[in-house]
Design a protein around this motif. Structure first.
Motif, short mmCIF file in Angstrom:
data_model
loop_
_atom_site.label_atom_id
_atom_site.label_comp_id
_atom_site.label_asym_id
_atom_site.label_seq_id
_atom_site.Cartn_x
_atom_site.Cartn_y
_atom_site.Cartn_z
N VAL A 103 -0.71 -0.52 -1.50
CA VAL A 103 -0.17 -0.64 -2.85
C VAL A 103 -0.08 -2.11 -3.28
CG1 VAL A 103 1.14 1.50 -2.70
CG2 VAL A 103 2.22 -0.66 -2.03
N GLU A 142 3.29 -3.39 -7.12
CA GLU A 142 4.74 -3.55 -7.18
C GLU A 142 5.22 -4.34 -8.39
OE1 GLU A 142 2.80 -4.39 -4.66
OE2 GLU A 142 3.64 -3.78 -2.71
N TRP A 190 2.27 6.30 -2.78
CA TRP A 190 3.05 5.80 -3.93
C TRP A 190 4.47 6.31 -3.89
CZ3 TRP A 190 -1.18 7.51 -7.96
CH2 TRP A 190 -2.36 6.80 -7.69
N LYS A 204 6.48 4.48 -1.21
CA LYS A 204 6.80 3.11 -1.60
C LYS A 204 7.74 3.05 -2.81
CE LYS A 204 4.20 1.11 1.50
NZ LYS A 204 4.79 0.29 2.61
N LEU A 256 7.17 3.69 -5.98
CA LEU A 256 6.58 3.04 -7.15
C LEU A 256 6.98 3.76 -8.44
CD1 LEU A 256 2.98 2.33 -5.82
CD2 LEU A 256 4.88 0.73 -6.00
#
Length: 298
Positions: free
Chosen positions: A50, A54, A81, A84, A86
């Motif tokens: 990713v 960010e 995603w 993380k 996001l």
């Protein structure tokens, strides 16, 4: 200035190469006047990493057209995603669920009206032969459950050579639906929702006599309607009430039966075209919904 990223098709995917850049420009024309900085990048760049994602205030998967041709990578990307955390909208769990048309089974079981449909793990001669009787029709539509844009979608009649049809049939899980002739005459009607509110309504019709596909690549013609036809909004709201997720956008596609009743075709929550070319003013409403979503995250 809020930073937005629109995810686009893989750079080596020619399927929509002549279409998605124009749709991207319409999105930019809608979002940039509202003060957003809009970038674009292929979703396939973020399957295993990713890095670079960010920094965005919101990630919009609105142009991940063609994801169904690399479904395993698409699923891996969504899992990454989500892990993380996001800021993807619609939410990654919604994108994952809506990427497989098997979701329609759950909506049907919840009482949402739709064309009679059989779901099979692999289309066989027996499936096709039996579908006409089980669905009570002489014409069926066959499509993969993981697809979009009428990809590998067939219209078959009882009198067709079904053995020959299997050579073009979807590979893997598929759905067989009773064909609704109203597609050729009344077309399909889409209700677009931004931030949970109805934004605009677009009618889509085939571009030539005898055609059943309403997508622009097959000559489909789109026209904005001043309001939702009677009964259409009630069906759309019935569909949306099935979701617990907080949706930034939704496109609910429907058509009529021979009796005039509205039935669901698709609930497009991944990468729907908003048809801003048919209703340019809707772009400002989408920009407002995006701003509201970012404000809530702040």
């Amino acid at each position: 200035m809020a930073q937005l990223l629109v995810l686009t098709p893989a750079p080596d995917d020619p399927s929509y190469a002549s279409q998605w850049p124009m749709v991207l420009e319409r999105l930019k024309e809608a979002l940039q006047p509202a003060g957003f900085q809009v970038a674009a990048s292929p979703w396939t760049d973020y399957v295993t990493s990713v890095e670079g994602l960010e920094s965005y205030d919101l990630i919009l998967p609105l142009l991940v057209w063609g994801y169904y041709t690399d479904y395993e990578a698409w699923q891996a990307a969504l899992d990454l995603w989500a892990a993380k955390g996001l800021p993807v909208a619609n939410p990654t769990e919604t994108l994952k669920w809506n990427s497989d048309k098997a979701y329609l089974k759950g909506l049907a079981e919840a009482g949402v009206p739709m064309a009679e449909t059989l779901f099979v793990e692999q289309v066989t001669h027996n499936d096709l032969a039996e579908a006409f009787d089980r669905l009570g029709t002489d014409t069926v539509i066959v499509k993969p459950t993981i697809s979009a844009g009428a990809w590998r979608t067939l219209r078959l009649q009882r009198c067709d050579d079904l053995n020959a049809a299997l050579s073009d049939a979807p590979q893997g899980a598929a759905m067989i639906q009773a064909y609704l002739p109203s597609i050729e005459t009344e077309g399909e009607t889409s209700l677009l929702f931004f931030g949970g509110a109805l934004s605009h309504v677009v009618n889509k019709r085939p571009g030539s006599e005898g055609e059943f596909r309403i997508q622009s690549q097959y000559g489909g013609r789109y026209q904005a309607l001043p309001q939702a036809p009677k009964g259409a909004l009630a069906l759309a709201e019935q569909v949306l009430n099935q979701f617990d997720d907080d949706l930034l956008y939704a496109r609910i596609d429907m058509t009529r039966t021979a009796e005039g009743d509205w039935v669901l075709m698709e609930a497009e929550l991944v990468e729907p075209d908003f048809y801003l070319s048919a209703d340019p003013a809707a772009g400002a409403r989408f920009a407002a919904a995006v701003q509201a979503r970012i404000n809530r995250r702040s």
